[in-house]
Design an enzyme around this catalytic site. Sequence first.
Site, PDB file in Angstrom:
ATOM      1  N   GLY A 171      11.491 -62.049  90.667  1.00 50.84           N
ATOM      2  CA  GLY A 171      11.144 -60.858  91.432  1.00 50.84           C
ATOM      3  C   GLY A 171      12.285 -60.301  92.275  1.00 50.84           C
ATOM      4  CE1 TYR A 208       5.202 -52.763  87.123  1.00 50.86           C
ATOM      5  CE2 TYR A 208       3.892 -50.873  87.818  1.00 50.86           C
ATOM      6  CZ  TYR A 208       4.115 -52.235  87.798  1.00 50.86           C
ATOM      7  OH  TYR A 208       3.253 -53.077  88.434  1.00 50.86           O
ATOM      8  CG  HIS A 214      -0.483 -60.559  75.265  1.00 49.38           C
ATOM      9  ND1 HIS A 214       0.835 -60.965  75.324  1.00 49.38           N
ATOM     10  CD2 HIS A 214      -0.943 -60.966  74.060  1.00 49.38           C
ATOM     11  CE1 HIS A 214       1.145 -61.585  74.202  1.00 49.38           C
ATOM     12  NE2 HIS A 214       0.078 -61.621  73.417  1.00 49.38           N
ATOM     13  CD  GLU A 294       7.714 -63.242  72.097  1.00 46.86           C
ATOM     14  OE1 GLU A 294       8.933 -63.429  72.208  1.00 46.86           O
ATOM     15  OE2 GLU A 294       6.871 -64.007  72.573  1.00 46.86           O
ATOM     16  CG  ASN A 296       4.801 -65.502  69.044  1.00 49.14           C
ATOM     17  OD1 ASN A 296       3.870 -65.088  69.708  1.00 49.14           O
ATOM     18  ND2 ASN A 296       5.991 -65.708  69.559  1.00 49.14           N
ATOM     19  NE  ARG A 298       5.068 -70.084  68.276  1.00 41.75           N
ATOM     20  CZ  ARG A 298       4.226 -69.531  69.136  1.00 41.75           C
ATOM     21  NH1 ARG A 298       2.940 -69.560  68.894  1.00 41.75           N
ATOM     22  NH2 ARG A 298       4.657 -68.960  70.247  1.00 41.75           N
TER      23      ARG A 298
END
Lengths: 512, 170
Positions: A171, A208, A214, A294, A296, A298
């Site tokens: 931060g 921002y 997510h 991103e 992943n 896997r």
Amino acid sequence: MDNKAKPIKKTLIANRCEIAVRIIRTCKEMGIKSVAVFSEADKTAHHVRLADESYLIGNAPSSESYLNQKKIIEVAKSSSADAIHPGYGFLAENAQFARTCHENNIIFIGPTPETISLLGDKIRARQTATEASLPVIPGLEIENKDANFISKSSDEIGYPVLIKAIAGGGGKGMRVVNSSSELKEAIARASSEAKTAFGDERIYLEKYIEKPRHIEIQILADSHGNVVHLGERECSIQRRHQKLIEETPSTFVDDILRAKMTDAAIKIARQANYTGAGTVEFIVNQNGDFYFLEVNTRLQVEHPVTEMVTGLDLVKEQINIAQGNKLSFKQSDIEFNGHAIEFRICAEDPENNFIPSIGKLKNYRPPSGPGVRIDSGVLIFSEIPVYYDSLIAKVIVWGKTREEAISRSKRALEEFRISGVTTTIGFHRSILENDKFASAELSTDFLSSEYPDNNFSPLTIPLAEKAAVAMAINFYLNRQKTRIPEKNNSISKQRNWQIAYRMNRLNQTRDR
Amino acid sequence: MPRFLVTIEDKEFDVWLNEENGIFEVTVNGSNHTVISSQLGINRFLMLYDNAPNEVEIRSNGYNSKSNLFLSGHEINGTVEDYKLAQLQKAMGISNKPSIDKQLKATMPGMVLDLKIKAGDIVKKGDPLLIIEAMKMENVIKAPSDATIKSIAVESGKSVDKGDKLLEFE
């Protein structure tokens, strides 16, 4: 089976705990022999007991066992395993390990080493996303502090913008700027803070995202160019980027947004020549604008929620793809049914800043019943070692609707009995009672805004009262036992007399 | 009738027990309950509390004992004292309650990442004292109560074993 196909007969699982158990189960169902590896700390672990063969590969620290590539390859060869499943974590996204497997003629169940290294590099992954025309969070490094340039860039990105130190973290040097009038001052402060904190005044400016969600897309890609998606998972309940609760579908994603996001996920998979199961992660703002985060490369911890609503076995699909088979279904064959939620049960103390709790499981009785799946890596009397991740089990609950899944989750988590270590069960139960969770008003700052003091399941007076009674009864019964000394046990007899005498004296003193 | 003073956190419970054939008529801070306790295994009981089942895992030892118990997902620590004895000791100004441990020990092996305090510091309950890395995570060790730091036994960057002394309170 296709011409290119090479059937797998025996798979080594280069992992431990619940994911190793999970993979062994599918291997057994497919008639594939399974080879477990384990460290000194896992000698009697669940995965060791379930596999067809189990090999000790080293000391407890993962660097000497589950990350020991040479030893794992050695065991694969000596046990004549023709494939390695890496699970998640450890070697799952290690391109070099995947390459070593290929060099040793062992199938690595996952994407190619090239894809893993491309997508594992943050900058190259972002480039790949841009090439595949995926939206990325707009931002730029501020090298020269030309005020006009910065102001123009910020206007282009759109307010609010976030200023952060390139060397940063924690931060420090971070500022949210809501309008151009605040910009100059904020940059000066952030830059000087960054210099003091990190000795590096360089700062980065990006859009921002307020109250971000997510949301990620599960994909499957075979080596014949077929790519499908298995819908989304919402994983907004996180703590320090660690997911705790995941669900599918996301109530926030409507058909239009789903079409856009899944299309984007398939595009990047094609761009990266993806093969196997993978997850494309996005940050979504409250307007439904989404940005690539991103990939992943896997199997994810939260893959079971997708399995619950699609009826597919993702590990089976991974193995089929690794064998060189074509996907056995098309996008239009995939049906989504109901709602699934996963709760990660970790040996941690949520009241105490999620500090890991280690010890022996004195009692372990997972729930069962309709719509409840447990992917667990421990058994009663298992030791929870300090060396690895604290995830010990996952409770995955299915319901026709989100409401049904939630009430079923409450029931299941109430049934779960674990003693000997502190777990996150109480934490999950309190989230399930949260109104904002019930109405799916989620964001990745859900926990910090709803529970700023980590006060998830405080000890209530009625519970403390029950505990007090249990303690008193236990004390009373123990005293009864010591008051009836065994035959010929003169020491205990003498001790009891001494105690009785003292008590008597005390009572007399009081009566006086 | 056996009477006990049970202390859990800062709450006191005055518990009367009246046992008849394994059934306890209990009075806690004036309210009455019926409790049937059946043994499930070593240190494990099924407690029917006004007919509501509770699985209890409990450990304790000796007189004026500290008890450690798992109930409904909570780990609860408390002390049980004979009520009369406790009242007497109170009257005599003897405290039999465990005072705060003067030493703070590591509950797990790990590495000290950061010290937030130095000797002589006055801390409040919940203040961060030090950060220990274990299980791949940074764990903040907080002050168990208001206290003054007497000395620190570890250094940043050094590893500690379970049970190692981290620091001493005054």
